[in-house]
Design an enzyme around this catalytic site. Structure first.
Site, mmCIF file in Angstrom:
data_model
loop_
_atom_site.group_PDB
_atom_site.id
_atom_site.type_symbol
_atom_site.label_atom_id
_atom_site.label_comp_id
_atom_site.label_asym_id
_atom_site.label_seq_id
_atom_site.Cartn_x
_atom_site.Cartn_y
_atom_site.Cartn_z
ATOM 1 N N ASP A 54 6.554 0.609 5.774
ATOM 2 C CA ASP A 54 5.376 -0.210 6.036
ATOM 3 C C ASP A 54 5.354 -1.310 4.985
ATOM 4 O OD1 ASP A 54 2.765 -0.872 7.101
ATOM 5 O OD2 ASP A 54 2.582 1.252 7.615
ATOM 6 N N ASP A 57 2.487 -5.097 8.233
ATOM 7 C CA ASP A 57 1.033 -4.964 8.338
ATOM 8 C C ASP A 57 0.351 -6.323 8.513
ATOM 9 O OD1 ASP A 57 -1.150 -2.910 7.950
ATOM 10 O OD2 ASP A 57 -1.740 -4.284 6.354
ATOM 11 N N ASP A 89 -1.720 20.692 -2.896
ATOM 12 C CA ASP A 89 -2.797 19.860 -3.456
ATOM 13 C C ASP A 89 -3.668 19.239 -2.354
ATOM 14 O OD1 ASP A 89 -1.149 17.919 -2.412
ATOM 15 O OD2 ASP A 89 -0.914 16.783 -4.274
ATOM 16 N N ASP A 141 1.939 19.170 3.563
ATOM 17 C CA ASP A 141 1.728 19.280 2.119
ATOM 18 C C ASP A 141 2.570 20.424 1.567
ATOM 19 O OD1 ASP A 141 0.749 19.541 -0.454
ATOM 20 O OD2 ASP A 141 -1.114 20.517 0.184
ATOM 21 N N HIS A 147 -2.455 5.326 13.287
ATOM 22 C CA HIS A 147 -3.432 5.859 12.331
ATOM 23 C C HIS A 147 -4.752 5.096 12.320
ATOM 24 C CE1 HIS A 147 -1.537 2.443 10.529
ATOM 25 N NE2 HIS A 147 -2.445 2.431 9.572
ATOM 26 N N ASP A 148 -4.861 4.039 13.104
ATOM 27 C CA ASP A 148 -6.109 3.259 13.147
ATOM 28 C C ASP A 148 -6.893 3.497 14.433
ATOM 29 O OD1 ASP A 148 -5.478 1.959 10.755
ATOM 30 O OD2 ASP A 148 -4.466 0.302 11.770
ATOM 31 N N GLU A 174 2.669 -5.968 13.018
ATOM 32 C CA GLU A 174 1.333 -5.607 13.497
ATOM 33 C C GLU A 174 0.569 -6.915 13.589
ATOM 34 O OE1 GLU A 174 -2.671 -3.022 12.533
ATOM 35 O OE2 GLU A 174 -1.755 -4.317 11.041
ATOM 36 N N ASP A 222 3.093 15.239 1.577
ATOM 37 C CA ASP A 222 4.024 14.638 0.620
ATOM 38 C C ASP A 222 5.436 14.570 1.202
ATOM 39 O OD1 ASP A 222 4.923 17.321 0.361
ATOM 40 O OD2 ASP A 222 3.368 17.670 -1.152
#
Ligand code: TEU
Length: 541
Positions: free
Chosen positions: A97, A199, A24, A20, A321-322, A252, A28
């Site tokens: 993605d 995806d 915030d 970041d 990330h899953d 995926e 990013d």
């Protein structure tokens, strides 16, 4: 046709949690720019960027409201262009993605459909209810009902959402949807992205909306899993778009078996270049992923061997990330964290296929240390809690199950340093940073020549310059108890990888001999010495 994807060493960035730059609490693109050297030094040559598009973030960007805009939390399109250029300058490609099973319900198409525009209604799957209920008996990937009222409930119209309510499925029977998506691909390819991670690509096309055969989870899947329509869409996208740019794709592909994977990435059929299969990610679960059982390394070994020998080219990965963190799941995140993370790195990079490393894996990050569901943001975890509650499962059990399986385990912010905010943010992070960042962080690990990062560096460098590791065949040599060994062979030359999943020393089985090329323990000098706890060894024959 070049097959540059075979040489790709991919690093997945989950942008919210990477770095970041403006305090915030959300990662990013300028943050990514500031860490490109970390990636270049690691040696990777491709970034898979999880979604950075405009999105209401019901599913952290996998619910896209504008495919051609950057979410302001992440920066601007100029930031993105700069990222592409600066990555290129370091020899790093970017793949995006591509989330095209569904859009966000806040996408203009869905809003116009709701406003009654016929054209856009037919972009989605909208059906009349049946017998006073929803249109069919299908299940949902996020433990919910896949139908939600479309507009005024009194109309008894429902839209399909295989994922969250805010992710209405697109209607791939409609040729206009195909044309729109084609334009989106071109938009990013024209900018210079190298390809796409697609995806849930094997469920986008539905054959019928009839009731499905009753199952514990995902009733109805036979009507949309790997349909001929899906194959056809993939072939057309390849011919009509991707070929013009020499772009590559990894799909995926949920619940894919070997045969289906072979079809999806057969060089003759020209659909996808490779797939993410899940069988090895399911080796510690009972029936559905939310029910985990004890991890037995032998089950992982069997799975890996099955796919290494059954499919010519795999996407090799242990994290994304899953999924929970690999060191917490397949390794030992206590006493042998460093050793087991290094062994898993050795295993990953010795397998045949394109390697994917998820952010934080290169420093052995562990599962999140959440104390209760309140600290978890993942929509899937909250749905699972509701579902389990409905089944009468008491809270301590629900929490045990969610704590182990929550996707947020892998989504905690990247641990760059021991500073408050972990060097990830100067503000309040969107998801709680693991308290162990005081001990586990990139700065500390990178300062250690014997650390995990340094071992990844060595392995990546080796993979890049070794024909055997890149192109060689795979043969299992040993898979018993806690020891896995296999050979890679090319042009008469052979390497043997030996991986110990044991927290004690193990004798090296007879027959596994050669010259010591690499060990995860710097102290190992003799190729035939007993294996140290969680040791990885590469032998040259
Ligand atoms: O994931 C598909 C998905 O549902 C996964 O949870 C999958 O079922 C699981 O990993 C198999 O064990 C993709 C994205 O990766 C995920 O983040 C999104 O939430 C989802 O699609 C919807 O876009």
């Amino acid at each position: 046709m070049s097959e540059k994807w075979k040489q790709a060493i991919v690093y997945q960035i989950y942008p919210r949690s990477f770095c970041d730059s403006d305090g915030d609490g959300v990662g990013d693109i300028p943050g990514i720019l500031s860490k490109l050297d970390h990636l270049a030094e690691l040696g990777i040559n491709t970034i898979w960027l999880s979604p950075v598009y405009a999105s209401p973030n019901d599913d952290n960007g996998y619910d896209i409201s504008d495919y051609k805009a950057i979410h302001p939390d992440f920066g601007t399109m100029e930031d993105f262009d700069r990222l592409l250029a600066e990555a290129k300058g370091r020899g790093i490609d970017i793949i995006m993605d591509l989330v095209i099973n569904h859009t966000s319900d806040e996408h203009e198409w869905f809003r116009r459909a709701l406003a009654g525009e016929e054209k856009y209604r037919s972009y989605y799957v909208i059906k009349k209810g049946k017998n006073g209920g929803v249109p069919n008996n299908w299940g949902n990937f996020f433990a919910d009902c896949p139908w939600a009222p479309f507009g005024d409930a009194a109309n008894d119209e429902w839209y399909l959402h295989l994922f969250s309510k805010k992710q209405p499925d697109l209607n791939w029977e409609n040729p206009e949807v195909y044309d729109e998506i084609k334009e989106i691909l071109r938009f990013w390819l024209d900018k210079g992205v190298a390809g796409f991670r697609c995806d849930v690509i094997n469920v986008i096309h539905k054959n019928s909306y009839a009731d499905g055969k009753k199952q514990l989870a995902l009733t109805g899947i036979e009507h949309y899993h790997s349909t001929e329509g899906c194959h056809d869409i993939l072939r057309r996208l390849r011919r009509e778009v991707l070929d013009d740019y020499n772009a590559w794709t990894v799909g995926e592909t949920v619940m894919v078996d070997l045969q289906q994977a072979k079809e999806l990435c057969s060089p003759e059929r020209r659909e996808l270049d490779m797939v993410f299969a899940f069988e090895h990610m399911e080796c510690d679960q009972i029936y559905v992923k939310w029910f985990k059982t004890k991890f037995h390394p032998i089950r992982l070994m069997r799975c890996l061997t099955k796919w290494q020998t059954g499919l010519d080219w795999n996407s090799v990965y242990f994290e994304n990330h899953d999924q929970p963190r690999s060191v917490s799941r397949f390794g030992n995140d206590g006493r042998y964290r460093v050793q087991s993370a290094k062994m898993l790195a050795g295993l990953l990079l010795s397998l045949r296929g394109t390697v994917y490393i998820y952010q934080g894996q290169e420093i052995g990050m562990t599962n999140g240390d959440f104390a209760s569901l309140n600290e978890i943001m993942d929509i899937e975890s909250h749905n699972v809690d509701k579902m389990a509650k409905g089944l009468g499962i008491l809270n301590p059990w629900r929490w045990r199950l969610i704590r182990k399986t929550s996707r947020d385990n892998a989504r905690t912010p990247m641990q760059w340093s021991a500073a408050p905010g972990a060097g990830f943010t100067a503000g309040k992070p969107w998801l709680q940073i693991n308290r162990n960042h005081a001990r586990i962080n990139a700065e500390a690990d990178r300062a250690d020549p014997d650390g995990i990062f340094a071992f990844y560096q060595k392995l990546i460098a080796l993979k890049k310059q070794s024909d055997i590791l890149q192109k060689g065949s795979f043969t299992q040599l040993h898979a018993k108890g806690k020891l896995y060994a296999f050979a890679r062979e090319y042009n008469g030359r052979k390497l043997i990888a030996v991986c110990s999943f044991a927290g004690r020393t193990l004798p090296l089985p007879k027959g596994l001999c050669g010259k010591l090329l690499l060990s995860s323990y710097t102290g190992t000098a003799d190729a035939a010495a007993p294996l140290q706890p969680w040791e990885f060894r590469l032998l040259e024959c």
